[in-house]
Scaffold this active site. Sequence first.
Site, short mmCIF file in Angstrom:
data_model
loop_
_atom_site.label_atom_id
_atom_site.label_comp_id
_atom_site.label_asym_id
_atom_site.label_seq_id
_atom_site.Cartn_x
_atom_site.Cartn_y
_atom_site.Cartn_z
N LYS A 39 -13.56 -1.29 8.95
CA LYS A 39 -12.93 -0.11 9.58
C LYS A 39 -13.18 1.15 8.75
O LYS A 39 -13.56 2.19 9.30
CB LYS A 39 -11.43 -0.34 9.77
CG LYS A 39 -11.06 -1.60 10.54
CD LYS A 39 -9.55 -1.71 10.68
CE LYS A 39 -9.13 -3.08 11.15
NZ LYS A 39 -9.31 -4.11 10.10
N THR A 40 -12.95 1.06 7.45
CA THR A 40 -13.19 2.23 6.59
C THR A 40 -14.66 2.62 6.59
O THR A 40 -15.00 3.81 6.62
CB THR A 40 -12.73 1.92 5.15
OG1 THR A 40 -11.37 1.47 5.17
CG2 THR A 40 -12.83 3.16 4.29
N ASP A 58 -5.44 4.53 7.32
CA ASP A 58 -5.40 3.06 7.32
C ASP A 58 -3.97 2.58 7.55
O ASP A 58 -3.01 3.25 7.15
CB ASP A 58 -5.93 2.54 5.99
CG ASP A 58 -6.32 1.07 6.06
OD1 ASP A 58 -6.39 0.53 7.18
OD2 ASP A 58 -6.54 0.46 5.01
N THR A 106 -4.10 -3.50 11.57
CA THR A 106 -4.21 -4.94 11.79
C THR A 106 -3.21 -5.42 12.82
O THR A 106 -3.23 -6.59 13.21
CB THR A 106 -3.98 -5.70 10.46
OG1 THR A 106 -2.71 -5.31 9.91
CG2 THR A 106 -5.07 -5.36 9.46
N ARG A 160 -16.35 -8.43 3.93
CA ARG A 160 -15.76 -8.21 2.61
C ARG A 160 -15.76 -9.50 1.79
O ARG A 160 -16.05 -9.49 0.59
CB ARG A 160 -14.33 -7.68 2.76
CG ARG A 160 -13.63 -7.38 1.43
CD ARG A 160 -12.23 -6.90 1.67
NE ARG A 160 -12.23 -5.63 2.39
CZ ARG A 160 -11.14 -5.12 2.96
NH1 ARG A 160 -9.99 -5.76 2.90
NH2 ARG A 160 -11.21 -3.96 3.57
#
Length: 359
Positions: free
Chosen positions: A95-96, A140, A189, A248
Site C-alpha cells: 500500500k505504501t 496508513d 486492514t 514484505r
Amino acid sequence: MAIISSNQSQTQPDRQPQRSPRKKKSEGESSTILQPQVESGVESQQEESLRPQNLAEYIGQKDLKQLLEIGIQAAQSRGESLDHLLLYGPPGLGKTTIALIIAREMGVNCKITAAPALERPRDIMGLLVNMAPGDVLFIDEIHRLARMSEELLYSAMEDFRIDLTVGKGTSAKTRTIPLSKFTLVGATTKVGALTSPLRDRFGLIQRLRFYEVDELSTIVSRTAGILQTQVTSDGAEEIARRARGTPRIVNRLLKRVRDYAQVTGYPQIDSTVATEALELLQVDPMGLDWTDRLLLSTMINQFNSRPVGLEALAASTGEDAQTIEEVYEPYLLQIGYLQRTPRGRIPTPQAKQHLGLED
C-alpha cells in the site's frame, strides 16, 4: 543577572571556570565520539531502493496497475490531481509503495503519516494547509482516525477547504481556509471499520490480493539483483513458496537466506540452500512458522480436533488471544488449515496431513 553572578563568584572563589563547549568540540577524541561519521555504503543505498520506483517495475496487482495507469494518464492530460484512492487488504502487500509510485508518476511530493499520529484536528490541519497542488497525502491505518480529524477530511476531500469555528456562543464565527487540490491515499486492514461518509468520498476503492508464487519469485529475483546476490530460479521459487503470498515477507526471508549463504560459503542460493536456511528459521514449505504449528498441534492433540474457543487456545499455547486472531488465524484460514465455527476453531484434515498427525 550581573549581581547574582557576582555573589556566586564571592562565595565560591576557588571554582574553576567551565571550559567553553566550542573549545571542547575541537578536541579530536571528543569530536569523534560525539559526532560519529557514518559512511553511506553500497549496502545502505541498496536497502533503500528495494521498493519499485514506478508502475512498470511494480510486480503483481495487475487490475490495480491497469486502473492506476488509466487514472494517472487521464489526470495528467487534464492537468488535474488524481482522484482519492482507498487501498485495503492484509499488511505487507504494498500500500505504501503504491502511494509513493503515484506521487512519482504524477511528478509531485508524497507525505506519509499514520492515523494514530493525527490525534488532534490541528495535526491534520497542518498537513492539509501545507499541501502543494497535486501532492499525495498517504494515511496508513486510516480506520483509526480520530472523529474530529475525520470530519475535517470531509470538506477537504470534496471541496478542498477546511471549515473552522472561531469563538464560542453568540460570537462564534465560521472561517473557511482554502486548500490546494491534492490526492488522499488511505490504507487500511479493516475497511469495514471505516465510516460510510469517509469511505464514500474515495473515488477509487481497491482491495489488494495476496501474490502468486510466480509473482513472488519475480520479486525475489529483482530484490536479489539489487542486493547483488546470486539466486537461481528454483531457489527463488522455494523462498516464494514459503512467503505467505506477501512481498514484505518474501524480501525478509531472502535477506535471511542471503545471510546464511554468505556465512556458510555458498556462492549462490539454490533450492537446497534456501531449504536449509528456511528450515533453520523454522519456516516450513507452506510458510508456517513454529507458532502456527503449535496452534494446530494443540488443537489436534490436546483438544482432539474438537471445537476450541479462542481464550482456551490462547491459554493452552501461551499466546495472546488478539495476536492469534489477527496475526496467525488469517493465513491458516486462507490455506484451509483452520475453520471457525459458532462452537470454536477446528483444524482441518489438510492441517493434520501437513503435520503428519492423521488418525
